[in-house]
Design a protein around this motif. Structure first.
Motif, PDB file in Angstrom:
ATOM      1  N   GLY A 158       0.796  -1.222   0.000  1.00  0.00           N
ATOM      2  CA  GLY A 158       0.000   0.000   0.000  1.00  0.00           C
ATOM      3  C   GLY A 158       0.823   1.264   0.000  1.00  0.00           C
ATOM      4  N   ALA A 159       2.145   1.142  -0.187  1.00  0.00           N
ATOM      5  CA  ALA A 159       3.027   2.315  -0.112  1.00  0.00           C
ATOM      6  C   ALA A 159       3.449   2.776  -1.496  1.00  0.00           C
ATOM      7  CB  ALA A 159       4.276   1.983   0.707  1.00  0.00           C
ATOM      8  N   ARG A 160       3.557   4.092  -1.644  1.00  0.00           N
ATOM      9  CA  ARG A 160       4.223   4.678  -2.804  1.00  0.00           C
ATOM     10  C   ARG A 160       5.515   5.320  -2.315  1.00  0.00           C
ATOM     11  NH1 ARG A 160      -1.128   6.528  -3.872  1.00  0.00           N
ATOM     12  NH2 ARG A 160      -0.569   8.615  -3.130  1.00  0.00           N
ATOM     13  N   GLY A 161       6.477   5.456  -3.215  1.00  0.00           N
ATOM     14  CA  GLY A 161       7.779   5.988  -2.817  1.00  0.00           C
ATOM     15  C   GLY A 161       7.716   7.430  -2.382  1.00  0.00           C
ATOM     16  N   ILE A 162       8.711   7.819  -1.556  1.00  0.00           N
ATOM     17  CA  ILE A 162       8.703   9.161  -0.988  1.00  0.00           C
ATOM     18  C   ILE A 162      10.048   9.866  -1.141  1.00  0.00           C
ATOM     19  CG2 ILE A 162       9.450   8.551   1.354  1.00  0.00           C
ATOM     20  CD1 ILE A 162       7.135  10.346   2.340  1.00  0.00           C
ATOM     21  N   GLY A 163      11.022   9.202  -1.769  1.00  0.00           N
ATOM     22  CA  GLY A 163      12.358   9.781  -1.849  1.00  0.00           C
ATOM     23  C   GLY A 163      12.451  11.027  -2.708  1.00  0.00           C
ATOM     24  N   GLU A 164      11.610  11.138  -3.738  1.00  0.00           N
ATOM     25  CA  GLU A 164      11.735  12.245  -4.682  1.00  0.00           C
ATOM     26  C   GLU A 164      10.772  13.401  -4.389  1.00  0.00           C
ATOM     27  OE1 GLU A 164      13.996  11.651  -7.083  1.00  0.00           O
ATOM     28  OE2 GLU A 164      14.052   9.476  -7.322  1.00  0.00           O
ATOM     29  N   ILE A 165       9.578  13.078  -3.921  1.00  0.00           N
ATOM     30  CA  ILE A 165       8.513  14.079  -3.925  1.00  0.00           C
ATOM     31  C   ILE A 165       8.806  15.264  -3.016  1.00  0.00           C
ATOM     32  CG2 ILE A 165       7.119  12.992  -2.120  1.00  0.00           C
ATOM     33  CD1 ILE A 165       4.639  13.761  -3.834  1.00  0.00           C
ATOM     34  N   GLY A 166       9.612  15.059  -1.970  1.00  0.00           N
ATOM     35  CA  GLY A 166       9.928  16.167  -1.078  1.00  0.00           C
ATOM     36  C   GLY A 166      10.585  17.330  -1.781  1.00  0.00           C
ATOM     37  N   ALA A 167      11.384  17.035  -2.833  1.00  0.00           N
ATOM     38  CA  ALA A 167      12.090  18.093  -3.568  1.00  0.00           C
ATOM     39  C   ALA A 167      11.246  18.709  -4.674  1.00  0.00           C
ATOM     40  CB  ALA A 167      13.379  17.524  -4.174  1.00  0.00           C
ATOM     41  N   CYS A 168      10.131  18.086  -5.019  1.00  0.00           N
ATOM     42  CA  CYS A 168       9.331  18.516  -6.162  1.00  0.00           C
ATOM     43  C   CYS A 168       8.383  19.647  -5.764  1.00  0.00           C
ATOM     44  CB  CYS A 168       8.536  17.337  -6.716  1.00  0.00           C
ATOM     45  SG  CYS A 168       9.572  15.981  -7.295  1.00  0.00           S
ATOM     46  N   GLY A 169       8.453  20.755  -6.482  1.00  0.00           N
ATOM     47  CA  GLY A 169       7.621  21.906  -6.187  1.00  0.00           C
ATOM     48  C   GLY A 169       8.245  22.890  -5.223  1.00  0.00           C
ATOM     49  N   VAL A 170       9.343  22.505  -4.582  1.00  0.00           N
ATOM     50  CA  VAL A 170       9.943  23.352  -3.550  1.00  0.00           C
ATOM     51  C   VAL A 170      10.467  24.657  -4.131  1.00  0.00           C
ATOM     52  CG1 VAL A 170      11.858  23.526  -1.911  1.00  0.00           C
ATOM     53  CG2 VAL A 170      10.490  21.431  -2.020  1.00  0.00           C
ATOM     54  N   ALA A 171      11.220  24.576  -5.225  1.00  0.00           N
ATOM     55  CA  ALA A 171      11.792  25.801  -5.799  1.00  0.00           C
ATOM     56  C   ALA A 171      10.699  26.786  -6.200  1.00  0.00           C
ATOM     57  CB  ALA A 171      12.672  25.455  -7.005  1.00  0.00           C
ATOM     58  N   ALA A 172       9.593  26.272  -6.717  1.00  0.00           N
ATOM     59  CA  ALA A 172       8.488  27.164  -7.099  1.00  0.00           C
ATOM     60  C   ALA A 172       7.856  27.810  -5.871  1.00  0.00           C
ATOM     61  CB  ALA A 172       7.435  26.386  -7.883  1.00  0.00           C
ATOM     62  N   ALA A 173       7.688  27.039  -4.802  1.00  0.00           N
ATOM     63  CA  ALA A 173       7.113  27.611  -3.585  1.00  0.00           C
ATOM     64  C   ALA A 173       7.973  28.754  -3.071  1.00  0.00           C
ATOM     65  CB  ALA A 173       6.952  26.523  -2.516  1.00  0.00           C
ATOM     66  N   VAL A 174       9.300  28.576  -3.113  1.00  0.00           N
ATOM     67  CA  VAL A 174      10.212  29.629  -2.667  1.00  0.00           C
ATOM     68  C   VAL A 174      10.100  30.844  -3.586  1.00  0.00           C
ATOM     69  CG1 VAL A 174      12.635  30.256  -2.332  1.00  0.00           C
ATOM     70  CG2 VAL A 174      11.811  28.011  -1.569  1.00  0.00           C
ATOM     71  N   ALA A 175      10.153  30.616  -4.901  1.00  0.00           N
ATOM     72  CA  ALA A 175      10.072  31.734  -5.851  1.00  0.00           C
ATOM     73  C   ALA A 175       8.738  32.473  -5.715  1.00  0.00           C
ATOM     74  CB  ALA A 175      10.258  31.221  -7.280  1.00  0.00           C
ATOM     75  N   ASN A 176       7.653  31.723  -5.488  1.00  0.00           N
ATOM     76  CA  ASN A 176       6.352  32.368  -5.320  1.00  0.00           C
ATOM     77  C   ASN A 176       6.302  33.182  -4.034  1.00  0.00           C
ATOM     78  OD1 ASN A 176       5.523  31.186  -7.709  1.00  0.00           O
ATOM     79  ND2 ASN A 176       4.512  29.456  -6.715  1.00  0.00           N
ATOM     80  N   ALA A 177       6.962  32.693  -2.984  1.00  0.00           N
ATOM     81  CA  ALA A 177       7.032  33.451  -1.735  1.00  0.00           C
ATOM     82  C   ALA A 177       7.876  34.710  -1.908  1.00  0.00           C
ATOM     83  CB  ALA A 177       7.585  32.576  -0.622  1.00  0.00           C
ATOM     84  N   VAL A 178       8.959  34.608  -2.684  1.00  0.00           N
ATOM     85  CA  VAL A 178       9.793  35.782  -2.954  1.00  0.00           C
ATOM     86  C   VAL A 178       8.988  36.834  -3.712  1.00  0.00           C
ATOM     87  CG1 VAL A 178      11.789  36.610  -4.270  1.00  0.00           C
ATOM     88  CG2 VAL A 178      11.994  34.575  -2.821  1.00  0.00           C
ATOM     89  N   PHE A 179       8.164  36.399  -4.659  1.00  0.00           N
ATOM     90  CA  PHE A 179       7.298  37.357  -5.364  1.00  0.00           C
ATOM     91  C   PHE A 179       6.334  38.032  -4.389  1.00  0.00           C
ATOM     92  CE2 PHE A 179       3.113  38.201  -7.200  1.00  0.00           C
ATOM     93  CZ  PHE A 179       3.452  39.185  -8.115  1.00  0.00           C
ATOM     94  N   HIS A 180       5.753  37.243  -3.524  1.00  0.00           N
ATOM     95  CA  HIS A 180       4.800  37.815  -2.563  1.00  0.00           C
ATOM     96  C   HIS A 180       5.494  38.808  -1.639  1.00  0.00           C
ATOM     97  CE1 HIS A 180       1.937  37.474   1.023  1.00  0.00           C
ATOM     98  NE2 HIS A 180       1.206  37.983   0.043  1.00  0.00           N
TER      99      HIS A 180
END
Length: 757
Positions: free
Chosen positions: A714-736
């Motif tokens: 019942g498990a899906r992998g978790i090694g990659e997803i933590g890094a996915c979307g992070v750079a955009a969240a930071v850039a969007n916060a910098v814009f805000h």
């Protein structure tokens, strides 16, 4: 699974943790092998050319005469090596051209010679004596250079190739199309259109453990100790290069001290170490330096991504176009698949995705944590944020409006998708409802504060795998698979799965990995190890329990003789019935060799391909960034992440992986780029990575709903997803925080300085 004493779902400490913190853990460079010789590589200093025969011969003679030198291997005396079969090179980043096979130079850092000596110091000193001269050829060092000129002719064997191309799919995954067009051919004529270009630089893996190799021969049998996370693939590639049967090659990798993709494939220094060891008749050890790893063990290539979003007035998407241009070397294929997430993340009647790869004179790139998704989601999630501003909708609300209920790429329903729950829980824990819409609305003591968010996603993958179990007279069971411990807790989680499925206590179970002589498993990457190897461990452990129950029920010497199978259970290391119990250890001792033989076996499982659903992990990142415009510094102070990755087998290990991935993404956003001279392609300056001082306050949680369509755990992998979307969240916060939309990574001091200063 068994009743009572469950281990899965518990925060069990890493089984190798004590060895790691006390220094007893054995990594490749720590391996003790007798009669060692030591090797050092000689690297090219130009991006394109031909090394002169005389300078190579003279340099080799000079090095051979240096103190302690045993052998010098160059293109002039290297035994001929085989080329890899096409299925290893056409969609994987394995080099078509064998090392030291000719005098041409295709990139700075190409291995030009290998020096072997009686000590690492003597080998390094002799390698420094090389003074190579070149017939310089004009290099192509960028996408623009490749696209602006007619490509040179490929070499006769097509091992060296030029120009650009449009790859069909991502590695061996035919369904993950790199060229895709769905819906109308022409753009819709709607009022809202956001179009922008986003770029990401070359990133380096920079693992703590340096790449190291020890090669030793026993007749025609080769043993390689290597820092690798694909021992079975390395075995196959080594056998192909050396013209050996795979059965003659054994690859051992007990622990891997960080990888992130750099240790996923066979690199040329490993092949040369094996050749040198055979030439001198003794084991050879080679440890790359930190600087050598930048050009010898892969990297994330640069990307240039053009995004166009067309929407209705309320932000409902009608068209998404995502075009990526990226780079590979002239000797191997790789495509950074930045548009894959765009194919499925948001509902859109029209979707166009393309990828173009330019072959440049640079080292071969490869997978890096979140391959495709990390740079691709930077572009897509930044563009979605821009669209939200354009239509005056909260960024989170816009994502909810465009939520995709099915996988658009395949048309299949999701095996499990709880992204909306991630959004809701993340927003509540972060306090997103208090976010003012206007940029530059938040500040404190002269520092601007911004809140940003982004969606995370990564495929749920599974491949075939095998697992063995060996039972000892004391009732303990040792499981083994040719997978790898790359620092993520694989041995711990597999032990938890095996303990629950067998009914043994955790202390009675051991899981071994890192040896190609164990039953086959795929590479440790693409967030698939838990689902893949875990399925094999579960099947093997469940069969072990079934066999034990069958044995004791049919054995007149046990108190369970004549009991039906459904009357017996195994829990806490004991076999139990309604009124009887006995330890597994005493039952196995009483049963003797017959029990041991029947409880020692190997099982294989398939990759679960016969599914009518699509599997994907999802998540939501929310972050707070402080921007000091006086000194141009951005600091990520607070992070909330909610991840939907199926069943969470070990919450501590899962949380640690997500925290590591976010830190990885913060480095991508604010620090990391390989600095180089654009004329010479030589590295210059430093490569900065996040430290503990850059760590935000983390709030990590999970939806924790099992996905049994992907695998029986019942498990899906978790090694990659933590890094996915992070750079955009930071850039969007910098814009805000600042009102500046920054589309080129990393976000630098110059971009953040107050323009009035």
């Amino acid at each position: 699974m068994t009743d009572g004493g469950r281990q899965v779902g518990q925060p069990v400490a890493r089984v190798e943790g004590r060895d790691k913190v006390t220094g007893r853990a054995v990594y490749t460079a720590d391996t003790v092998v007798g009669d060692l010789a030591y090797a050092a590589v000689v690297q090219s200093q130009v991006p394109h050319g031909v090394v002169t025969t005389e300078s190579l011969r003279t340099s080799a003679r000079r090095a051979a005469a240096a103190p302690g030198v045993v052998h010098v291997l160059t293109p002039l005396n290297c035994p001929p090596l085989q080329t890899l079969p096409v299925d290893m090179t056409f969609d994987l980043p394995m080099e078509r051209r064998p090392p030291l096979s000719d005098l041409t130079v295709q990139h700075v850092g190409q291995h030009m010679a290998l020096v072997v000596a009686d000590s690492a110091e003597n080998a390094t000193r002799a390698a420094e004596m090389f003074d190579l001269r070149y017939e310089i050829l004009p290099p192509q060092l960028s996408v623009d250079a490749v696209l602006a000129a007619p490509p040179p002719l490929d070499d006769s064997g097509h091992q060296i190739r030029h120009g650009s191309y449009f790859p069909d799919h991502f590695v061996k995954l035919d369904e993950e199309k790199l060229q895709d067009h769905r819906g109308p051919r022409e753009e819709p004529e709607l009022p809202i259109r956001v179009a922008a270009r986003y770029t990401t630089p070359q990133n380096a893996h920079y693992p703590i453990e340096l790449s190291a190799t020890i090669a030793e021969w026993a007749g025609e049998l080769l043993t390689i100790h290597d820092t690798t996370r694909w021992i079975t693939g390395e075995r196959a590639a080594l056998a192909a290069y050396l013209g050996l049967p795979e059965s003659n090659v054994r690859v051992i990798s007990p622990l891997v001290g960080g990888a992130f993709g750099s240790k996923s494939f066979l690199w040329m220094h490993v092949v040369l170490s094996a050749v040198a060891a055979r030439e001198i008749g003794r084991p050879v050890k080679l440890v790359l330096s930190r600087s050598q790893m930048f050009s010898s063990t892969g990297h994330r290539p640069r990307t240039r991504q053009d995004l166009t979003l067309i929407a209705e007035h309320d932000g409902t998407l009608a068209s998404i176009e995502h075009h990526t241009v990226t780079e590979t070397s002239t000797v191997a294929h790789f495509c950074e698949p930045a548009g894959l997430s765009t194919r499925m993340l948001y509902q859109s009647p029209r979707l166009v995705v393309s990828h173009r790869v330019a072959r440049i004179n640079a080292a071969t790139p490869c997978f890096m944590r979140g391959p495709g998704e990390a740079p691709g989601l930077f572009a897509l999630e930044s563009a979605i944020d821009e669209l939200a501003v354009e239509v005056g909708v909260d960024p989170l609300e816009l994502r909810i409006r465009n939520h995709a209920d099915v996988d658009q790429a395949s048309g299949l329903p999701w095996s499990g998708k709880h992204l909306l729950d991630c959004y809701a829980l993340g927003a509540q824990r972060f306090g997103w409802a208090k976010r003012p819409a206007a940029p530059r609305s938040l500040s404190d003591r002269g520092v601007q504060i911004g809140w940003g968010m982004a969606t995370a996603t990564y495929p749920g993958r599974r491949m075939p795998a095998s697992c063995s179990v060996t039972t000892a007279a004391d009732g303990s069971a040792r499981f083994a698979s040719a997978t790898h411990e790359v620092g993520t807790g694989v041995r711990t989680v597999m032990s938890q799965v095996a303990a629950d499925a067998t009914g043994l206590a955790l202390a009675q179970v051991t899981f071994d990995s890192g040896d190609s002589s164990f039953p086959d498993a795929p590479y440790s990457g693409a967030s698939q190890t838990t689902a893949t190897v875990g399925s094999a461990v579960l099947a093997t452990a469940s069969e072990w329990r079934r066999r034990l129950i069958a044995l004791v029920g049919a054995d007149p010497a046990t108190p369970f003789y004549g009991c039906a199978r459904d009357e017996l259970g195994v829990t806490g290391g004991e076999v139990v019935s309604a009124d009887r119990r006995a330890t597994v250890a005493e039952l196995i001792r009483g049963g003797g060799q017959r029990y041991l033989d029947d409880l020692t076996f190997t099982l294989s499982v398939d990759g679960g391909q016969a599914r009518g659903t699509a599997s994907q992990s999802f998540g939501a990142h929310f972050c707070e960034v402080e921007v000091d415009e006086e000194i141009g510094r951005a600091t990520v102070t607070r992070w909330v992440a909610v991840i939907d990755c199926g069943r969470v087998l070990n919450p501590d290990l899962a949380r640690n992986q997500v925290m590591g991935g976010i830190t990885f993404g913060v480095g991508m956003a604010l620090l990391e780029q390989v600095p180089y001279d654009t004329r010479t392609a030589q590295m210059i300056g430093e490569y900065y990575v996040p430290t503990h001082a850059d760590r935000p306050d983390f709030d990590i949680s999970f939806i924790d709903v099992p996905d049994f369509d992907l695998d029986p755990i019942g498990a899906r992998g978790i090694g990659e997803i933590g890094a996915c979307g992070v750079a955009a969240a930071v850039a969007n916060a910098v814009f805000h925080a600042t009102g500046r939309r920054l589309r080129d990574l990393p976000i630098t001091v110059e971009q953040l300085m107050n323009p009035e200063d």
